[in-house]
Design a protein around this motif. Structure first.
Motif, PDB file in Angstrom:
ATOM      1  N   GLU A 299       1.039   8.894  -6.343  1.00  0.00           N
ATOM      2  CA  GLU A 299       1.378  10.292  -6.643  1.00  0.00           C
ATOM      3  C   GLU A 299       0.204  11.001  -7.305  1.00  0.00           C
ATOM      4  OE1 GLU A 299       4.209  12.674  -9.755  1.00  0.00           O
ATOM      5  OE2 GLU A 299       5.012  10.831  -8.897  1.00  0.00           O
TER       6      GLU A 299
ATOM      7  N   GLN B 126       6.135   5.066 -13.442  1.00  0.00           N
ATOM      8  CA  GLN B 126       5.543   5.906 -12.398  1.00  0.00           C
ATOM      9  C   GLN B 126       4.750   7.052 -13.006  1.00  0.00           C
ATOM     10  OE1 GLN B 126       9.049   6.794 -10.072  1.00  0.00           O
ATOM     11  NE2 GLN B 126       8.560   5.180  -8.585  1.00  0.00           N
TER      12      GLN B 126
ATOM     13  N   THR C 160       6.006  -0.314  -8.631  1.00  0.00           N
ATOM     14  CA  THR C 160       6.443   0.932  -9.262  1.00  0.00           C
ATOM     15  C   THR C 160       5.247   1.675  -9.853  1.00  0.00           C
ATOM     16  OG1 THR C 160       8.598  -0.037  -9.759  1.00  0.00           O
ATOM     17  CG2 THR C 160       7.975   1.912 -11.034  1.00  0.00           C
TER      18      THR C 160
ATOM     19  N   GLN D 115       3.276   3.221  -7.079  1.00  0.00           N
ATOM     20  CA  GLN D 115       3.900   4.459  -6.593  1.00  0.00           C
ATOM     21  C   GLN D 115       3.424   5.648  -7.410  1.00  0.00           C
ATOM     22  OE1 GLN D 115       7.990   3.223  -6.931  1.00  0.00           O
ATOM     23  NE2 GLN D 115       8.056   2.441  -4.834  1.00  0.00           N
TER      24      GLN D 115
ATOM     25  N   SER E 222      -0.605  10.144   1.190  1.00  0.00           N
ATOM     26  CA  SER E 222       0.559  10.220   2.067  1.00  0.00           C
ATOM     27  C   SER E 222       1.196   8.850   2.224  1.00  0.00           C
ATOM     28  CB  SER E 222       0.137  10.705   3.461  1.00  0.00           C
ATOM     29  OG  SER E 222      -0.435  11.984   3.373  1.00  0.00           O
ATOM     30  N   GLY E 223       2.462   8.889   2.585  1.00  0.00           N
ATOM     31  CA  GLY E 223       3.170   7.665   2.932  1.00  0.00           C
ATOM     32  C   GLY E 223       3.977   7.093   1.790  1.00  0.00           C
ATOM     33  N   ARG E 224       5.032   6.391   2.159  1.00  0.00           N
ATOM     34  CA  ARG E 224       5.906   5.728   1.191  1.00  0.00           C
ATOM     35  C   ARG E 224       5.213   4.466   0.682  1.00  0.00           C
ATOM     36  NH1 ARG E 224       9.505   1.620   2.007  1.00  0.00           N
ATOM     37  NH2 ARG E 224      11.109   1.433   0.429  1.00  0.00           N
ATOM     38  N   VAL E 225       5.132   4.309  -0.619  1.00  0.00           N
ATOM     39  CA  VAL E 225       4.511   3.132  -1.213  1.00  0.00           C
ATOM     40  C   VAL E 225       5.591   2.083  -1.447  1.00  0.00           C
ATOM     41  CG1 VAL E 225       3.298   2.219  -3.228  1.00  0.00           C
ATOM     42  CG2 VAL E 225       2.658   4.443  -2.292  1.00  0.00           C
ATOM     43  N   SER E 226       5.412   0.941  -0.804  1.00  0.00           N
ATOM     44  CA  SER E 226       6.305  -0.191  -1.009  1.00  0.00           C
ATOM     45  C   SER E 226       5.446  -1.442  -1.141  1.00  0.00           C
ATOM     46  CB  SER E 226       7.295  -0.315   0.146  1.00  0.00           C
ATOM     47  OG  SER E 226       6.618  -0.476   1.373  1.00  0.00           O
TER      48      SER E 226
ATOM     49  N   HIS F  63      -2.935   4.340   2.655  1.00  0.00           N
ATOM     50  CA  HIS F  63      -2.308   5.642   2.415  1.00  0.00           C
ATOM     51  C   HIS F  63      -3.418   6.689   2.415  1.00  0.00           C
ATOM     52  CE1 HIS F  63       1.533   3.783   1.327  1.00  0.00           C
ATOM     53  NE2 HIS F  63       0.801   2.854   0.742  1.00  0.00           N
TER      54      HIS F  63
END
Length: 163
Positions: free
Chosen positions: A55, A20, A48, A51, A60-64, A74
């Motif tokens: 950053e 990361q 990963t 993600q 914004s938002g959860r990275v999956s 995002h």
């Protein structure tokens, strides 16, 4: 892509956090319209790494994993580019036309105003841009040396789709 990030190289990331952190350094150098193609087997760390890229971009938002939705958007938190995270293998589908398939998704973000990160993108999405960053993640070598290892060898190089 900002010239401060090397056009090619290799690094070893011992942990998911290291992966990361590398992604964050890369993300901080990406610019609107950049295409990053991630290659590697299941569990290699593509999401990963994304993600970390998110950053570094400050989105914004959860990275999956985009596996079940094909693409996730995002938006930027500030003035930088947004991120479009794509499962390219599913994106191409039967048509073999990633540009047409991306258009069909009716994304809110213009591809020229965002960074596109495509997992499983090799051989599929190069036509989205004149140039792209190809990133290969390998866990095989580290695990063969130490079965308990979480390390990944990440190799990258800038390529031209025009060659």
């Amino acid at each position: 892509m900002d010239v401060q990030f090397p056009s090619h190289g290799t690094t070893r990331c011992e942990t998911a956090e290291d992966t990361q952190a590398f992604g964050a350094r890369l993300g901080a150098c990406l610019e609107p319209g950049d295409l990053v193609i991630l290659d590697g087997p299941l569990g290699a760390g593509k999401t990963t790494l994304t993600q970390g890229i998110a950053e570094g971009l400050g989105v914004s938002g959860r990275v999956s994993s985009p596996t079940f939705v094909i693409a996730r958007e995002h938006p930027p938190r500030g003035q930088g580019p947004g991120l479009i995270h794509v499962d390219a293998y599913r994106l191409v589908g039967e048509s073999g036309d990633p540009i047409g398939e991306l258009d069909a998704l009716d994304l809110e973000t213009d591809l020229t105003e965002a960074v596109v990160v495509a997992e499983w993108g090799g051989g599929f999405v190069e036509q989205l841009s004149d140039s792209y960053l190809f990133v290969h993640l390998d866990r095989t070598m580290a695990v063969s040396q130490d079965p308990e290892s979480e390390a990944r060898i990440i190799t990258w190089d800038r390529r031209s789709a025009l060659l």
